[in-house]
Design a protein around this motif. Structure first.
Motif, PDB file in Angstrom:
ATOM      1  N   UNK A  52      13.677  30.129  56.780  1.00  0.00           N
ATOM      2  CA  UNK A  52      14.592  29.814  57.887  1.00  0.00           C
ATOM      3  C   UNK A  52      15.791  30.755  57.923  1.00  0.00           C
ATOM      4  N   UNK A  53      15.777  31.797  57.148  1.00  0.00           N
ATOM      5  CA  UNK A  53      16.909  32.718  57.112  1.00  0.00           C
ATOM      6  C   UNK A  53      17.186  33.143  55.685  1.00  0.00           C
ATOM      7  N   UNK A  81      22.790  23.210  60.839  1.00  0.00           N
ATOM      8  CA  UNK A  81      24.044  23.414  60.108  1.00  0.00           C
ATOM      9  C   UNK A  81      23.847  24.680  59.287  1.00  0.00           C
ATOM     10  N   UNK A  82      23.788  24.525  57.982  1.00  0.00           N
ATOM     11  CA  UNK A  82      23.466  25.650  57.110  1.00  0.00           C
ATOM     12  C   UNK A  82      21.957  25.874  57.136  1.00  0.00           C
ATOM     13  N   UNK A  83      21.221  24.765  57.103  1.00  0.00           N
ATOM     14  CA  UNK A  83      19.764  24.815  57.191  1.00  0.00           C
ATOM     15  C   UNK A  83      19.304  24.293  58.538  1.00  0.00           C
ATOM     16  N   UNK A  84      18.003  24.325  58.782  1.00  0.00           N
ATOM     17  CA  UNK A  84      17.476  23.879  60.078  1.00  0.00           C
ATOM     18  C   UNK A  84      17.612  22.368  60.259  1.00  0.00           C
TER      19      UNK A  84
END
Length: 126
Positions: free
Chosen positions: A96-97, A62-65
């Motif tokens: 993660x980004x 989603x927003x995170x892994x």
């Protein structure tokens, strides 16, 4: 007629209780030092009650892994349990980004560890 439906319902419930689909046998976390299995029955419940579900899903980004991607990335050991529990409490960005994970400063350390153990337990046992 009602008796037939009642009998059918009882038979159906009875048959489904004999299912072999047990997730505990599919997933485990083994430490390299002692081959013991880290388990946290509360980790999944704590995650479900928290705001984690707004950014993370079990098997999709989603927003995170996804939790499965996290489990694949980190080895199942005490060092990573401590690392992930600290990340849950303090938050952070860059792994993660660029989108930062919010801090959960009010979360108890033992609860964060239970969450991290649960996430790592999702790694498929080989």
């Amino acid at each position: 007629m009602k008796l037939k439906y009642l009998f059918f319902g009882v038979a159906l419930v009875s048959l489904t209780s004999f299912s072999n689909d047990n997730l505990d046998t599919k997933y485990s976390v083994a430490t390299k030092k002692s081959n013991t299995i880290l388990q946290s029955p509360d980790g999944e419940k704590l995650i479900a009650k928290s705001d984690c579900v707004g950014c993370h899903k079990l098997d999709k980004k989603l927003i995170g892994p996804s939790y499965l991607d996290i489990a694949k990335k980190y080895a199942s050991n005490e060092k990573n349990v401590n690392y992930l529990s600290e990340k849950i409490i303090k938050g952070g960005a860059g792994v993660w980004g660029t989108i930062p994970m919010a801090a959960h400063a009010s979360l108890k350390k033992n609860d964060a560890k239970s969450m991290a153990i649960y996430i790592l337990s999702l790694k498929k046992a080989s």
